[in-house]
Design an enzyme around this catalytic site. Sequence first.
Site, PDB file in Angstrom:
ATOM      1  N   LEU A  74     -12.383  -8.754  -0.983  1.00  0.00           N
ATOM      2  CA  LEU A  74     -13.656  -8.167  -0.552  1.00  0.00           C
ATOM      3  C   LEU A  74     -14.811  -8.579  -1.467  1.00  0.00           C
ATOM      4  O   LEU A  74     -15.954  -8.685  -1.024  1.00  0.00           O
ATOM      5  CB  LEU A  74     -13.534  -6.640  -0.524  1.00  0.00           C
ATOM      6  N   LYS A 122      -5.801  -8.556  -9.312  1.00  0.00           N
ATOM      7  CA  LYS A 122      -6.653  -8.278  -8.131  1.00  0.00           C
ATOM      8  C   LYS A 122      -5.809  -7.760  -6.980  1.00  0.00           C
ATOM      9  O   LYS A 122      -6.185  -7.888  -5.808  1.00  0.00           O
ATOM     10  CB  LYS A 122      -7.428  -9.547  -7.714  1.00  0.00           C
ATOM     11  N   LEU A 181      -7.872  -9.011   2.400  1.00  0.00           N
ATOM     12  CA  LEU A 181      -8.989  -9.936   2.142  1.00  0.00           C
ATOM     13  C   LEU A 181      -9.636  -9.636   0.790  1.00  0.00           C
ATOM     14  O   LEU A 181      -9.855  -8.470   0.445  1.00  0.00           O
ATOM     15  CB  LEU A 181     -10.042  -9.744   3.241  1.00  0.00           C
ATOM     16  N   GLU A 200     -10.125  -1.264   7.352  1.00  0.00           N
ATOM     17  CA  GLU A 200     -11.322  -2.079   7.580  1.00  0.00           C
ATOM     18  C   GLU A 200     -12.517  -1.248   8.036  1.00  0.00           C
ATOM     19  O   GLU A 200     -13.643  -1.436   7.587  1.00  0.00           O
ATOM     20  CB  GLU A 200     -11.020  -3.178   8.614  1.00  0.00           C
ATOM     21  N   GLU A 238      -1.414  -7.703   7.709  1.00  0.00           N
ATOM     22  CA  GLU A 238      -1.412  -8.844   8.637  1.00  0.00           C
ATOM     23  C   GLU A 238      -0.426  -9.912   8.164  1.00  0.00           C
ATOM     24  O   GLU A 238       0.296 -10.514   8.963  1.00  0.00           O
ATOM     25  CB  GLU A 238      -2.832  -9.423   8.747  1.00  0.00           C
TER      26      GLU A 238
HETATM   27  C1  1HE Z   1      -9.668  -6.226  -4.990  1.00  0.00           C
HETATM   28  C2  1HE Z   1      -9.136  -5.842  -3.740  1.00  0.00           C
HETATM   29  C3  1HE Z   1      -9.592  -6.541  -2.592  1.00  0.00           C
HETATM   30  C4  1HE Z   1      -8.274  -4.600  -5.256  1.00  0.00           C
HETATM   31  N1  1HE Z   1     -10.510  -7.518  -2.773  1.00  0.00           N
HETATM   32  N2  1HE Z   1     -10.559  -7.201  -5.117  1.00  0.00           N
HETATM   33  N3  1HE Z   1      -8.184  -3.961   1.970  1.00  0.00           N
HETATM   34  C5  1HE Z   1      -8.672  -2.897   1.327  1.00  0.00           C
HETATM   35  O1  1HE Z   1      -9.576  -2.225   1.780  1.00  0.00           O
HETATM   36  C6  1HE Z   1      -8.011  -2.560   0.015  1.00  0.00           C
HETATM   37  C7  1HE Z   1      -9.009  -2.400  -1.119  1.00  0.00           C
HETATM   38  N4  1HE Z   1      -8.318  -2.095  -2.373  1.00  0.00           N
HETATM   39  C8  1HE Z   1      -7.841  -0.845  -2.628  1.00  0.00           C
HETATM   40  O2  1HE Z   1      -7.944   0.083  -1.844  1.00  0.00           O
HETATM   41  C9  1HE Z   1      -7.197  -0.638  -3.970  1.00  0.00           C
HETATM   42  O3  1HE Z   1      -7.667  -1.621  -4.868  1.00  0.00           O
HETATM   43  C10 1HE Z   1      -5.640  -0.724  -3.920  1.00  0.00           C
HETATM   44  C11 1HE Z   1      -5.114   0.523  -3.198  1.00  0.00           C
HETATM   45  C12 1HE Z   1      -5.158  -1.965  -3.187  1.00  0.00           C
HETATM   46  C13 1HE Z   1      -5.072  -0.787  -5.351  1.00  0.00           C
HETATM   47  O4  1HE Z   1      -5.537   0.314  -6.111  1.00  0.00           O
HETATM   48  P1  1HE Z   1      -5.314   0.277  -7.706  1.00  0.00           P
HETATM   49  O5  1HE Z   1      -5.839   1.607  -8.230  1.00  0.00           O
HETATM   50  O6  1HE Z   1      -3.915  -0.086  -8.033  1.00  0.00           O
HETATM   51  O7  1HE Z   1      -6.213  -0.925  -8.266  1.00  0.00           O
HETATM   52  P2  1HE Z   1      -7.806  -1.026  -8.366  1.00  0.00           P
HETATM   53  O8  1HE Z   1      -8.238  -0.471  -9.718  1.00  0.00           O
HETATM   54  O9  1HE Z   1      -8.476  -0.440  -7.180  1.00  0.00           O
HETATM   55  O10 1HE Z   1      -8.043  -2.584  -8.326  1.00  0.00           O
HETATM   56  C14 1HE Z   1      -7.667  -3.434  -9.391  1.00  0.00           C
HETATM   57  C15 1HE Z   1      -8.541  -4.665  -9.307  1.00  0.00           C
HETATM   58  O11 1HE Z   1      -8.237  -5.340  -8.084  1.00  0.00           O
HETATM   59  C16 1HE Z   1     -10.023  -4.332  -9.221  1.00  0.00           C
HETATM   60  O12 1HE Z   1     -10.719  -5.386  -9.832  1.00  0.00           O
HETATM   61  P3  1HE Z   1     -11.399  -5.211 -11.302  1.00  0.00           P
HETATM   62  O13 1HE Z   1     -12.035  -6.547 -11.544  1.00  0.00           O
HETATM   63  O14 1HE Z   1     -12.357  -4.064 -11.184  1.00  0.00           O
HETATM   64  O15 1HE Z   1     -10.242  -4.915 -12.230  1.00  0.00           O
HETATM   65  C17 1HE Z   1     -10.297  -4.340  -7.747  1.00  0.00           C
HETATM   66  O16 1HE Z   1     -11.643  -4.584  -7.432  1.00  0.00           O
HETATM   67  C18 1HE Z   1      -9.427  -5.497  -7.320  1.00  0.00           C
HETATM   68  N5  1HE Z   1      -9.107  -5.418  -5.904  1.00  0.00           N
HETATM   69  N6  1HE Z   1      -8.276  -4.837  -3.942  1.00  0.00           N
HETATM   70  C19 1HE Z   1     -10.965  -7.824  -4.007  1.00  0.00           C
HETATM   71  N7  1HE Z   1      -9.136  -6.289  -1.384  1.00  0.00           N
HETATM   72  C20 1HE Z   1      -9.140 -11.839   7.393  1.00  0.00           C
HETATM   73  S1  1HE Z   1      -9.778 -10.310   7.524  1.00  0.00           S
HETATM   74  C21 1HE Z   1      -8.745  -9.255   6.642  1.00  0.00           C
HETATM   75  C22 1HE Z   1      -9.329  -7.875   6.594  1.00  0.00           C
HETATM   76  C23 1HE Z   1      -9.003  -7.208   5.309  1.00  0.00           C
HETATM   77  O17 1HE Z   1      -8.023  -7.470   4.677  1.00  0.00           O
HETATM   78  S2  1HE Z   1     -10.111  -6.044   4.730  1.00  0.00           S
HETATM   79  C24 1HE Z   1      -9.490  -5.559   3.141  1.00  0.00           C
HETATM   80  C25 1HE Z   1      -8.636  -4.363   3.284  1.00  0.00           C
END
Ligand code: 1HE
Length: 263
Positions: free
Chosen positions: A65, A24, A63, A133, A113
């Site tokens: 998501l 994840k 986070l 975000e 963060e």
């Molecule tokens: C996740 C998350 C996540 C991946 N929550 N599951 N953060 C973001 O907006 C980042 C969102 N994630 C991404 O943009 C991409 O996943 C990545 C660039 C980080 C990685 O890409 P990649 O191609 O290596 O992996 P993927 O195929 O996108 O993800 C692999 C798995 O991880 C997939 O799950 P699966 O069950 O389909 O295999 C994704 O859904 C999962 N995954 N990122 C949940 N963030 C206190 S407030 C804080 C505010 C925030 O942090 S907002 C979040 C910002």
Amino acid sequence: MIERNVTLHMDEEVAVVTLNRPAKRNAIDEATLAALDAVFSALPREAKAVVLTGAGPHFCAGLDLKEHHDKERTAVDFMRVCQRWHSTFDKIQYGGIPVVAALHGAVVGGGLELAAATHVRVADPSTYFALPEGQKGIFTGGGATVRVARIITPGRMVEMMLTGRVLDARAGKTLGLAHEIAAPGESLRAAMVLAKRVAKNAALSNYAMVTSISRIADMSATDGMFAESLMAAVVQTGGEVQTRLGAFVDKSLAKVTPEQVAG
Ligand code: 1HE
């Protein structure tokens, strides 16, 4: 020590803490945050420095998501989530033990963060920084408005969030998000080298650096000078001072030389 999604092992005097949820992308769900909190609340007594890293291709995707989507949290629920993040990340920043982050891949959202709560950040060329975000209809909640804004300036953070700009390792280093860029795949090794160097400082000096400098930056100049004098009074009369300054006096202590200059 193994908590769910976070592991800890000792390498000499350095505690290596690993976010271990690579499938994840080390997204921080409630269990992972609780595990981080447990680890940083009870570091081994022999730990003089920490290296914080992430398993798999990315440091941390922020986070969880999916969990947030599934839980349909209320405003109060999420305020409590944020406060738990703040409290855990405060333990990292102000726990008294220097923390070196070994960064690679995505350091985004809450992952940035988390990185901003550490004291020394080593990136490799795969590292990229973003606060995506806004594009997802959410906002930072893990301390970025304080920690990231202080590193890159509030104006630069607003611009980064509004535009969804993604910064590579080099741009991140220019802004202070990274302090060093290691060779490809080498951020953990380079972070260990730095952490072992940091661990050789007097523990009380390290304690003063990580607990007082950021806090003094929040104070008025007068209060800051007073707090600095108090901190220095404790450190300069501490147990290791006689030995270490004795080594300076008898000329056995290494000098500061230009050969130590690093990029
Ligand atoms: C996740 C998350 C996540 C991946 N929550 N599951 N953060 C973001 O907006 C980042 C969102 N994630 C991404 O943009 C991409 O996943 C990545 C660039 C980080 C990685 O890409 P990649 O191609 O290596 O992996 P993927 O195929 O996108 O993800 C692999 C798995 O991880 C997939 O799950 P699966 O069950 O389909 O295999 C994704 O859904 C999962 N995954 N990122 C949940 N963030 C206190 S407030 C804080 C505010 C925030 O942090 S907002 C979040 C910002």
